[in-house]
Scaffold this motif. Structure first.
Motif, PDB file in Angstrom:
ATOM      1  N   ILE A 115      39.767  40.856  24.458  1.00 29.25           N
ATOM      2  CA  ILE A 115      39.009  42.043  24.035  1.00 29.25           C
ATOM      3  C   ILE A 115      38.855  42.031  22.514  1.00 29.25           C
ATOM      4  CG2 ILE A 115      39.073  44.559  23.869  1.00 29.25           C
ATOM      5  CD1 ILE A 115      40.543  44.562  26.596  1.00 29.25           C
ATOM      6  N   THR A 116      39.963  41.720  21.844  1.00 35.24           N
ATOM      7  CA  THR A 116      39.959  41.664  20.378  1.00 35.24           C
ATOM      8  C   THR A 116      38.988  40.601  19.874  1.00 35.24           C
ATOM      9  OG1 THR A 116      42.293  42.321  20.391  1.00 35.24           O
ATOM     10  CG2 THR A 116      41.441  41.372  18.359  1.00 35.24           C
ATOM     11  N   LYS A 746      32.722  56.072  16.600  1.00 36.74           N
ATOM     12  CA  LYS A 746      34.093  56.308  17.079  1.00 36.74           C
ATOM     13  C   LYS A 746      34.612  55.104  17.858  1.00 36.74           C
ATOM     14  CE  LYS A 746      33.487  61.321  17.439  1.00 36.74           C
ATOM     15  NZ  LYS A 746      33.250  62.440  18.391  1.00 36.74           N
ATOM     16  N   VAL A 747      33.743  54.522  18.685  1.00 42.16           N
ATOM     17  CA  VAL A 747      34.147  53.344  19.467  1.00 42.16           C
ATOM     18  C   VAL A 747      34.482  52.177  18.543  1.00 42.16           C
ATOM     19  CG1 VAL A 747      33.261  51.550  21.023  1.00 42.16           C
ATOM     20  CG2 VAL A 747      32.984  53.967  21.612  1.00 42.16           C
ATOM     21  N   THR A 748      33.648  51.955  17.545  1.00 39.05           N
ATOM     22  CA  THR A 748      33.886  50.859  16.597  1.00 39.05           C
ATOM     23  C   THR A 748      35.218  51.042  15.887  1.00 39.05           C
ATOM     24  OG1 THR A 748      31.508  50.579  16.259  1.00 39.05           O
ATOM     25  CG2 THR A 748      32.960  49.624  14.597  1.00 39.05           C
ATOM     26  N   TYR A 754      42.581  48.542  17.360  1.00 36.51           N
ATOM     27  CA  TYR A 754      43.161  47.952  18.577  1.00 36.51           C
ATOM     28  C   TYR A 754      43.543  49.024  19.602  1.00 36.51           C
ATOM     29  CZ  TYR A 754      43.660  44.237  15.117  1.00 36.51           C
ATOM     30  OH  TYR A 754      43.420  43.330  14.123  1.00 36.51           O
ATOM     31  N   ASP A 755      42.860  50.166  19.542  1.00 34.20           N
ATOM     32  CA  ASP A 755      43.143  51.269  20.467  1.00 34.20           C
ATOM     33  C   ASP A 755      42.118  51.239  21.588  1.00 34.20           C
ATOM     34  OD1 ASP A 755      43.894  53.553  21.748  1.00 34.20           O
ATOM     35  OD2 ASP A 755      43.878  54.839  19.967  1.00 34.20           O
ATOM     36  N   TYR A 756      42.308  50.308  22.528  1.00 31.37           N
ATOM     37  CA  TYR A 756      41.318  50.114  23.574  1.00 31.37           C
ATOM     38  C   TYR A 756      41.357  51.229  24.616  1.00 31.37           C
ATOM     39  CZ  TYR A 756      41.457  45.663  21.187  1.00 31.37           C
ATOM     40  OH  TYR A 756      41.443  44.704  20.213  1.00 31.37           O
ATOM     41  N   GLY A 757      42.497  51.902  24.731  1.00 33.40           N
ATOM     42  CA  GLY A 757      42.573  53.069  25.601  1.00 33.40           C
ATOM     43  C   GLY A 757      41.635  54.157  25.110  1.00 33.40           C
ATOM     44  N   LYS A 758      41.521  54.310  23.803  1.00 34.84           N
ATOM     45  CA  LYS A 758      40.612  55.305  23.236  1.00 34.84           C
ATOM     46  C   LYS A 758      39.163  54.914  23.496  1.00 34.84           C
ATOM     47  CE  LYS A 758      39.706  58.002  19.055  1.00 34.84           C
ATOM     48  NZ  LYS A 758      40.072  58.229  17.640  1.00 34.84           N
ATOM     49  N   VAL A 759      38.867  53.617  23.440  1.00 39.30           N
ATOM     50  CA  VAL A 759      37.508  53.149  23.766  1.00 39.30           C
ATOM     51  C   VAL A 759      37.139  53.599  25.176  1.00 39.30           C
ATOM     52  CG1 VAL A 759      36.035  51.131  24.151  1.00 39.30           C
ATOM     53  CG2 VAL A 759      37.625  51.164  22.214  1.00 39.30           C
ATOM     54  N   ILE A 760      38.049  53.394  26.124  1.00 37.52           N
ATOM     55  CA  ILE A 760      37.796  53.793  27.515  1.00 37.52           C
ATOM     56  C   ILE A 760      37.581  55.298  27.612  1.00 37.52           C
ATOM     57  CG2 ILE A 760      38.836  53.964  29.818  1.00 37.52           C
ATOM     58  CD1 ILE A 760      37.979  51.163  29.294  1.00 37.52           C
ATOM     59  N   ARG A 809      26.914  47.429  25.073  1.00 32.89           N
ATOM     60  CA  ARG A 809      27.628  46.690  24.027  1.00 32.89           C
ATOM     61  C   ARG A 809      28.997  47.310  23.745  1.00 32.89           C
ATOM     62  NH1 ARG A 809      24.012  43.056  22.140  1.00 32.89           N
ATOM     63  NH2 ARG A 809      21.839  43.593  22.490  1.00 32.89           N
ATOM     64  N   SER A 810      29.106  48.631  23.911  1.00 33.95           N
ATOM     65  CA  SER A 810      30.371  49.299  23.605  1.00 33.95           C
ATOM     66  C   SER A 810      31.490  48.886  24.550  1.00 33.95           C
ATOM     67  CB  SER A 810      30.192  50.822  23.638  1.00 33.95           C
ATOM     68  OG  SER A 810      30.094  51.316  24.962  1.00 33.95           O
ATOM     69  N   PHE A 811      31.147  48.576  25.812  1.00 33.66           N
ATOM     70  CA  PHE A 811      32.208  48.167  26.740  1.00 33.66           C
ATOM     71  C   PHE A 811      32.230  46.666  26.997  1.00 33.66           C
ATOM     72  CE2 PHE A 811      28.829  49.329  29.963  1.00 33.66           C
ATOM     73  CZ  PHE A 811      28.729  48.097  30.593  1.00 33.66           C
ATOM     74  N   ALA A 812      31.302  45.925  26.403  1.00 33.26           N
ATOM     75  CA  ALA A 812      31.206  44.483  26.671  1.00 33.26           C
ATOM     76  C   ALA A 812      32.507  43.719  26.405  1.00 33.26           C
ATOM     77  CB  ALA A 812      30.057  43.871  25.878  1.00 33.26           C
ATOM     78  N   PRO A 813      33.227  43.962  25.293  1.00 34.68           N
ATOM     79  CA  PRO A 813      34.479  43.214  25.096  1.00 34.68           C
ATOM     80  C   PRO A 813      35.511  43.455  26.204  1.00 34.68           C
ATOM     81  CG  PRO A 813      33.776  44.250  23.048  1.00 34.68           C
ATOM     82  CD  PRO A 813      32.914  44.813  24.127  1.00 34.68           C
TER      83      PRO A 813
END
Length: 988
Positions: A115-116, A746-748, A754-760, A809-813
């Motif tokens: 993801i990173t 905010k997603v970026t 490295y807060d992927y839980g926040k991305v979700i 693009r926001s969830f692609a990684p």
């Protein structure tokens, strides 16, 4: 609802997909299913897309494999490495151990890394990521040999060959799994710690550290595993909290009274010191009894037997209770008063044990007097070094007493029959006061899960005491995620005075030292090491066992030390933590010497993170990493450790492809695993099980539903010719772009942290709340019922195209398979067939318009009042009158609706009624009995403009008939369409 034609991927299951209505009101959808003979059915622009809302059964994993091939997953890493960019990001892969099948712990770690990396690729960075494997060491050696019936007579080279073959098989299996999970890397160019170039680099680091005086040989106690016959480092231990020891209270008869207590003890019968230990087998190696100089000690008399004892004053009562005795205190003295006393050894006649001061003596347990065996304790060794006591070890490498321990003990395993024999000897000498079971934390070999002992032996060490300060200083400059990780690692470093790096095995990199055949003296110097490095670089470390001594040891390295034939090469290999801890020297050579990120589990705070730091600081005076991310361990769904006996082990392969019975173990695909990783709080323990996986699948299916709506309504839209300039778009569409930019920012930021839980969480909130529940429910009438090329409809499609592109693009990684899959269904041409080759989210600053928020949110406040007054009813059956006092709010609503009354205005679209009337005062002919009152605060330009406006909402039944085409109550009669629809239809 209007039915959509069945997508090809779902035809086999005969499951048609239909559009769900997500209107805020609970009433019927505007776009309801028309009767079969409806003459207007074909005039409504329903969504058109073959993108399936979900992939049942085997279709999910099969589709992912097709996507990986079609979208060039295997070529992506090489493609991005060839880009011309000055921005580089290096994530150094901590090597997983090549001794078992891929498991969910691997999935957690590798997916976090991927993801990173994918985020940085999309951001335009050239990512440096070289996967690797830790290939040496005892676990691999044991697993390889366990497959053979006879192993006792194997030569070192036969052992090494079997171990390498085993490791190679495991690496291929793990690599296959990592590729299937969508991990981006150049899988043809990985690193392995058994590669000869890697081994040569490792020995180069050893050479530098030896030259600088950090590496030395010494005889001292180390953790020793009788089950594997080798020394262990602290990082190779795990502690069993329920270990049961046979603890004993033992008399040490006072042979020579301390001079300061001579007058007190004069005339008393025999006096004994009492010690307590959980390791009775160490008593034959006793060389002293230690006391705490600053504590008080009491001479007590046993009321039952008349015996006299010396124990710590604060332990008198607890010892008496433990021994079931009554003690009367005769006298109390300072610990320093015990100086120069001498005891008799309890098992060896004529041997004496001096009383010595020591600061490691504690009063929390025991008697305040500590039995000291220098060969079997770290603190004991320090005392012995200071007082020049013997440090003889009576225990061999197999964990059994040697001949030097005497015939009664010889060949007995110290943790089993040896312990029993010593206790019998204590009974025979009347030295045993009591034996009892003690449940306590005890170190175990992490490989064999069997207890270890502390045993003095000649080993090679790194003097971490001299490195500690520099390593801690370097660590303070490193960013830790979470921040608490740095303190834990600093504490671990603080406690580490030396690091034992020699192992008594065959499968590893040899310590390049030679020993004199007769004297046992070691020979190691710059010339000898440099020669070994050249040989290893050319032939690999096997050469240590296959080449003659004349090639390994050059004559110029001997100087005055005799002939080459007088020497033999050492048989110890380097600790695998030194193996992996020097990976930076090999992998980061072409990556600017330092990695931007190390990312591993919390166990590596005392393992790979630490060994990497120590070796780098010793040779380069800097840490090998700029940032460190630490994640937790994987546990079962209820927070329990995974175990085959419990039946809660989650196999990543079964998660992706399903088990033998798909009704209990359905195939989820790799993106479900990736969603689970991203969604979890990875900084704590990470739970996984059927409920977690089903929840992840439901979340992704909801996301697919949103994506299908977007795709379906982009049919017939060509961005190059149909895009509406932002300034000319509908206000609600501009408002969505305004929200979209805030979402993207905010997603970026969350990815950067490295807060992927926040991305979700941001993704779910945006696509379920802002899109599905709000925007989609508002715009369906405009999308379905306006003329295809109408600017109002194109405005909406312009917004949908931007939303689709940004959201994907926001969830692609996190979900690369879904991102690439949905990209293939776009109805218009894209700049690239791959999401990952076309960049990150591309929002525009002009989308940020604070005034829009006030206009739309003001209208929404009144809409909520309206919808709240008709729960469960169809909003289209009503018309709404909005009465707003003159001021800012009224002016903003006028922007949304120029005329007084409209069924097609932007304001009416937001209200979701059949008609909206905008007034500044209540009409005389309207009853105010059911009027809804409210206020809305307008806050513009950072608070410089603030105004609270009052409004009234009047809800009335719709005055006209239902339109047969758009379902609004705006038609003049039940037999004809409304004016808007008649105009749209024209001559059709």
């Amino acid at each position: 609802m209007w039915a959509l034609r069945t997508p090809p991927l779902l035809q086999s299951s005969q499951r048609a997909w239909s559009w769900a209505c997500r209107a805020v009101s609970a009433g019927p959808c505007r776009a309801q299913k028309a009767s079969p003979n409806s003459k207007y059915r074909e005039t409504v622009l329903l969504p058109r897309s073959d993108f399936p809302v979900h992939l049942p059964g085997r279709l999910q994993p099969e589709t992912e494999l097709e996507i990986q091939q079609k979208c060039g997953f295997s070529e992506l890493y090489s493609w991005q490495r060839q880009r011309k960019t000055k921005q580089e990001f290096c994530l150094h892969d901590g090597p997983p151990y090549a001794n078992g099948d891929p498991h969910v712990g691997h999935a957690l770690n590798k997916i976090l890394k991927d993801i990173t990396n994918r985020f940085h690729v999309m951001r335009g960075y050239k990512v440096h990521y070289v996967p690797g494997w830790d290939c040496h060491g005892l676990p691999i050696e044991l697993r390889a040999l366990s497959e053979l019936e006879e192993t006792e007579h194997l030569s070192p080279m036969e052992i090494r060959q079997k171990a390498k073959e085993f490791a190679e098989k495991v690496i291929e299996k793990q690599k296959e799994a990592f590729i299937r999970w969508g991990i981006m890397a150049d899988w043809e160019n990985c690193y392995h710690t058994f590669d000869r170039k890697y081994e040569a680099k490792q020995l180069g680091i050893f050479h530098q550290m030896f030259d600088k005086g950090y590496i030395y040989q010494d005889y001292k106690p180390v953790f020793w595993s009788p089950s594997t016959n080798t020394a262990l480092a602290e990082a190779e231990l795990e502690y069993n909290q329920q270990h049961v020891s046979r603890s004993v209270y033992v008399r040490f008869p006072l042979l020579k009274p301390p001079p300061k207590l001579a007058s007190v003890l004069d005339g008393l019968p025999a006096v004994n010191l009492i010690i307590w230990t959980t390791q009775p087998w160490t008593i034959p190696s006793n060389e002293a009894v230690c006391y705490m100089p600053n504590s008080e000690y009491s001479i007590v008399k046993c009321a039952d037997t008349g015996e006299h004892f010396i124990v710590a004053a604060e332990r008198v009562q607890s010892i008496a209770a433990a021994l079931d005795m009554q003690f009367d205190v005769i006298s109390t003295c300072k610990g320093t008063d015990l100086e120069s006393g001498m005891c008799s050894h309890p098992t060896i006649p004529e041997k004496q044990s001096p009383l010595l001061p020591a600061n490691h003596v504690t009063m929390s347990k025991g008697t305040g007097l500590v039995h000291t065996a220098p060969a079997h304790g770290m603190e004991d060794y320090s005392v012995a070094s200071h007082h020049q006591l013997p440090m003889d070890c009576l225990v061999g490498e197999d964990g059994r007493f040697t001949e030097a321990a005497g015939s009664e003990l010889q060949k007995k395993a110290v943790l089993e029959e040896g312990n029993e024999a010593v206790i019998r000897m204590l009974q025979g000498s009347k030295s045993l006061l009591k034996e009892e079971k003690c449940i306590h934390s005890y170190p175990y070999d992490w490989r064999t899960k069997k207890p270890v002992i502390i045993r003095a032996s000649k080993q090679w060490f790194i003097n971490t005491a001299n490195l500690k300060a520099a390593a801690q200083d370097a660590l303070k400059k490193v960013k830790f995620v979470p921040a608490s990780g740095v303190n834990r690692m600093l504490e671990m470093l603080d406690k580490r005075t030396y690091w034992c790096i020699s192992r008594q095995r065959r499968w590893g990199v040899p310590i390049p030292v030679f020993y004199h055949k007769e004297t046992g003296e070691s020979l190691i110097n710059r010339k000898s090491i440099e020669n070994v490095i050249k040989i290893v670089e050319q032939h690999g470390s096997d050469a240590w066992w296959t080449l003659p001594i004349e090639q390994l040891l050059p004559s110029e390295a001997l100087a005055q030390a005799g002939n080459v034939q007088d020497y033999i090469q050492g048989q110890d290999v380097l600790d695998i933590w030194f193996d992996s801890g020097t990976s930076w020297a090999h992998v980061l050579e072409d990556a600017g010497e330092r990695a931007d990120l190390y990312l591993e589990g919390k166990d590596q705070l005392g393992g790979w993170f630490q060994s990497s730091l120590l070796t780098s600081v010793a040779t380069r005076k800097k840490a090998p990493f700029k940032a460190v991310m630490v994640h937790g361990f994987t546990l079962g769904e209820k927070g329990e450790k995974m175990s085959k006996s419990i039946g809660n082990v989650v196999d990543p392969d079964v998660v992706i492809n399903g088990g033998n019975d798909h009704s209990t173990d359905p195939p989820y695909g790799a993106d479900i695993l990736r969603w689970w990783v991203a969604e979890s709080n990875v900084f704590a323990e990470v739970l996984i099980g059927p409920a977690v996986l089903n929840s992840a699948r439901d979340d992704i299916n909801k996301l697919r539903n949103t994506l299908r709506f977007l795709l379906g309504n982009l049919a017939g839209f060509t961005p190059e010719t149909d895009t509406v300039p932002t300034s000319e778009m509908y206000v609600i569409d501009q408002y969505m772009l305004h929200l979209l930019q805030g979402y993207a920012n905010k997603v970026t930021t969350a990815y950067k942290e490295y807060d992927y839980g926040k991305v979700i969480r941001l993704l779910q909130a945006f696509h379920t709340r802002e899109l599905s529940s709000f925007y989609f429910s508002i715009i369906k009438d405009r999308l379905y019922c306006e003329e295809e090329k109408d600017p109002k409809r194109r405005s909406c499609q312009t917004a949908l195209a931007a939303i689709f592109d940004t959201v994907v693009r926001s969830f692609a990684p996190i979900l690369p398979h879904l991102a690439e899959e949905v990209f293939q269904y776009l109805p218009y041409q894209k700049e690239s067939d791959s999401v990952f080759r076309s960049g990150w989210m591309n929002t525009s600053p002009i989308w940020k318009k604070p005034g829009l928020e006030e206009a739309v949110e003001g209208a929404c406040a009144m809409r909520d009042a309206f919808l709240g007054s008709i729960p469960g009813k169809n909003a289209l059956e009503y018309q709404v009158v909005l009465v707003i006092e003159p001021g800012l709010l009224f002016e903003l609503m006028e922007v949304l609706q120029h005329e007084e009354c409209s069924s097609t205005s932007q304001l009416n679209e937001i209200m979701m009624a059949s008609q909206t009337t905008l007034l500044s005062e209540v009409p005389r002919d309207i009853s105010t009995d059911d009027m809804i009152k409210g206020t809305f605060l307008i806050n513009l330009e950072g608070g410089d403009i603030r105004e609270e406006s009052a409004y009234k909402v009047i809800v009335l039944p719709a005055a006209k008939s239902k339109c047969l085409r758009c379902r609004k109550y705006t038609a003049d009669s039940a037999d004809t369409p409304c004016a808007r629809c008649r105009e749209t239809l024209g001559g059709k």
